[in-house]
Design a protein around this motif. Sequence first.
Motif, mmCIF file in Angstrom:
data_model
loop_
_atom_site.group_PDB
_atom_site.id
_atom_site.type_symbol
_atom_site.label_atom_id
_atom_site.label_comp_id
_atom_site.label_asym_id
_atom_site.label_seq_id
_atom_site.Cartn_x
_atom_site.Cartn_y
_atom_site.Cartn_z
ATOM 1 N N ALA A 52 27.971 15.999 28.715
ATOM 2 C CA ALA A 52 29.069 15.398 29.470
ATOM 3 C C ALA A 52 28.488 14.340 30.397
ATOM 4 O O ALA A 52 27.268 14.251 30.565
ATOM 5 C CB ALA A 52 29.806 16.460 30.279
ATOM 6 N N LYS A 53 29.334 13.561 31.019
ATOM 7 C CA LYS A 53 28.877 12.496 31.899
ATOM 8 C C LYS A 53 28.227 13.093 33.135
ATOM 9 O O LYS A 53 28.745 14.024 33.749
ATOM 10 C CB LYS A 53 30.058 11.611 32.299
ATOM 11 C CG LYS A 53 29.647 10.382 33.048
ATOM 12 C CD LYS A 53 30.820 9.452 33.280
ATOM 13 C CE LYS A 53 30.351 8.234 34.028
ATOM 14 N NZ LYS A 53 31.447 7.287 34.240
ATOM 15 N N GLU A 54 27.077 12.540 33.490
ATOM 16 C CA GLU A 54 26.345 12.997 34.675
ATOM 17 C C GLU A 54 27.020 12.452 35.935
ATOM 18 O O GLU A 54 27.508 11.322 35.953
ATOM 19 C CB GLU A 54 24.906 12.465 34.575
ATOM 20 C CG GLU A 54 23.938 13.068 35.561
ATOM 21 C CD GLU A 54 22.500 12.607 35.334
ATOM 22 O OE1 GLU A 54 21.724 12.667 36.291
ATOM 23 O OE2 GLU A 54 22.170 12.182 34.209
ATOM 24 N N ARG A 55 27.019 13.241 36.994
ATOM 25 C CA ARG A 55 27.708 12.814 38.208
ATOM 26 C C ARG A 55 26.942 11.717 38.935
ATOM 27 O O ARG A 55 25.717 11.614 38.838
ATOM 28 C CB ARG A 55 27.944 14.003 39.134
ATOM 29 C CG ARG A 55 26.737 14.430 39.946
ATOM 30 C CD ARG A 55 27.122 15.537 40.935
ATOM 31 N NE ARG A 55 26.105 15.703 41.947
ATOM 32 C CZ ARG A 55 26.051 15.014 43.084
ATOM 33 N NH1 ARG A 55 26.959 14.093 43.334
ATOM 34 N NH2 ARG A 55 25.108 15.240 43.967
ATOM 35 N N LYS A 56 27.676 10.914 39.704
ATOM 36 C CA LYS A 56 27.084 9.844 40.492
ATOM 37 C C LYS A 56 26.409 10.456 41.712
ATOM 38 O O LYS A 56 26.973 11.323 42.369
ATOM 39 C CB LYS A 56 28.172 8.872 40.924
ATOM 40 C CG LYS A 56 27.656 7.698 41.706
ATOM 41 C CD LYS A 56 28.793 6.966 42.390
ATOM 42 C CE LYS A 56 28.283 5.926 43.334
ATOM 43 N NZ LYS A 56 27.488 6.427 44.441
ATOM 44 N N LYS A 57 25.185 10.004 42.001
ATOM 45 C CA LYS A 57 24.454 10.509 43.163
ATOM 46 C C LYS A 57 24.650 9.548 44.343
ATOM 47 O O LYS A 57 24.810 8.339 44.143
ATOM 48 C CB LYS A 57 22.940 10.604 42.883
ATOM 49 C CG LYS A 57 22.436 11.308 41.629
ATOM 50 C CD LYS A 57 23.132 12.517 41.210
ATOM 51 C CE LYS A 57 22.503 13.159 40.007
ATOM 52 N NZ LYS A 57 22.717 12.537 38.720
ATOM 53 N N PRO A 58 24.599 10.076 45.571
ATOM 54 C CA PRO A 58 24.761 9.200 46.740
ATOM 55 C C PRO A 58 23.596 8.210 46.863
ATOM 56 O O PRO A 58 22.453 8.549 46.586
ATOM 57 C CB PRO A 58 24.782 10.169 47.923
ATOM 58 C CG PRO A 58 24.348 11.482 47.401
ATOM 59 C CD PRO A 58 24.483 11.474 45.925
ATOM 60 N N ARG B 123 22.139 7.226 37.610
ATOM 61 C CA ARG B 123 20.706 6.947 37.769
ATOM 62 C C ARG B 123 20.402 5.493 38.117
ATOM 63 O O ARG B 123 19.290 5.160 38.495
ATOM 64 C CB ARG B 123 19.969 7.318 36.478
ATOM 65 C CG ARG B 123 20.020 8.811 36.220
ATOM 66 C CD ARG B 123 19.422 9.166 34.909
ATOM 67 N NE ARG B 123 19.663 10.563 34.604
ATOM 68 C CZ ARG B 123 18.721 11.421 34.263
ATOM 69 N NH1 ARG B 123 17.479 11.041 34.160
ATOM 70 N NH2 ARG B 123 19.032 12.666 34.000
ATOM 71 N N LYS B 124 21.379 4.625 37.952
ATOM 72 C CA LYS B 124 21.166 3.200 38.207
ATOM 73 C C LYS B 124 21.044 2.940 39.706
ATOM 74 O O LYS B 124 21.857 3.414 40.496
ATOM 75 C CB LYS B 124 22.335 2.401 37.633
ATOM 76 C CG LYS B 124 22.161 0.906 37.740
ATOM 77 C CD LYS B 124 23.326 0.171 37.116
ATOM 78 C CE LYS B 124 23.114 -1.318 37.216
ATOM 79 N NZ LYS B 124 24.238 -2.055 36.637
ATOM 80 N N ARG B 125 20.003 2.178 40.074
ATOM 81 C CA ARG B 125 19.776 1.841 41.478
ATOM 82 C C ARG B 125 20.132 0.386 41.728
ATOM 83 O O ARG B 125 20.235 -0.406 40.798
ATOM 84 C CB ARG B 125 18.303 2.053 41.827
ATOM 85 C CG ARG B 125 17.891 3.489 41.863
ATOM 86 C CD ARG B 125 16.450 3.613 42.347
ATOM 87 N NE ARG B 125 16.215 4.904 42.931
ATOM 88 C CZ ARG B 125 15.971 6.010 42.207
ATOM 89 N NH1 ARG B 125 15.963 5.960 40.901
ATOM 90 N NH2 ARG B 125 15.747 7.161 42.814
ATOM 91 N N LYS B 126 20.244 0.063 43.008
ATOM 92 C CA LYS B 126 20.419 -1.341 43.374
ATOM 93 C C LYS B 126 19.092 -2.056 43.140
ATOM 94 O O LYS B 126 18.025 -1.441 43.241
ATOM 95 C CB LYS B 126 20.819 -1.452 44.840
ATOM 96 C CG LYS B 126 22.211 -0.945 45.119
ATOM 97 C CD LYS B 126 22.636 -1.249 46.540
ATOM 98 C CE LYS B 126 24.045 -0.795 46.790
ATOM 99 N NZ LYS B 126 24.117 0.557 47.357
#
Length: 131
Positions: free
Chosen positions: A111-117, A123-126
């Motif tokens: 399933a889709k992984e949750r967004k982390k703060p 997993r994508k970072r700025k």
Amino acid sequence: MATTFITAVGRRKTSTASVRMTQSAKQSLLVNGKTPLEYFKTAERAKIAQEALTTAESAENYEVHAHVEGGGVASQADAVRHAIARALTKAEPNTRAKLKTAGFLTRDPRAKERKKPGLVKARKRKQWSKR
């Protein structure tokens, strides 16, 4: 004479499919009141939805009504296949081995992984900038 239904639930990602199977002379599969090709739009997804019936070689013996909600079309087709496979094992226990080896009885846990703060997505970072 009351008709007996065999019911089962299949899931994939956020899609849920509930199936009502009846032993009948006329074979048919309806997904939300439409034929699989009308509902899923592509022959590939319609084939995936009917795969459990063709693998068990008992498509001509049952009339299947599926109600699907949630998720996208691809996961809905997988959910319908999962539900039909579960219903077939209730109706004909001897088909279980065939459906199990094909992998239709296993619920796909991905399933889709949750967004982390602090992140853009799971997993994508700025973009990091040195200056």
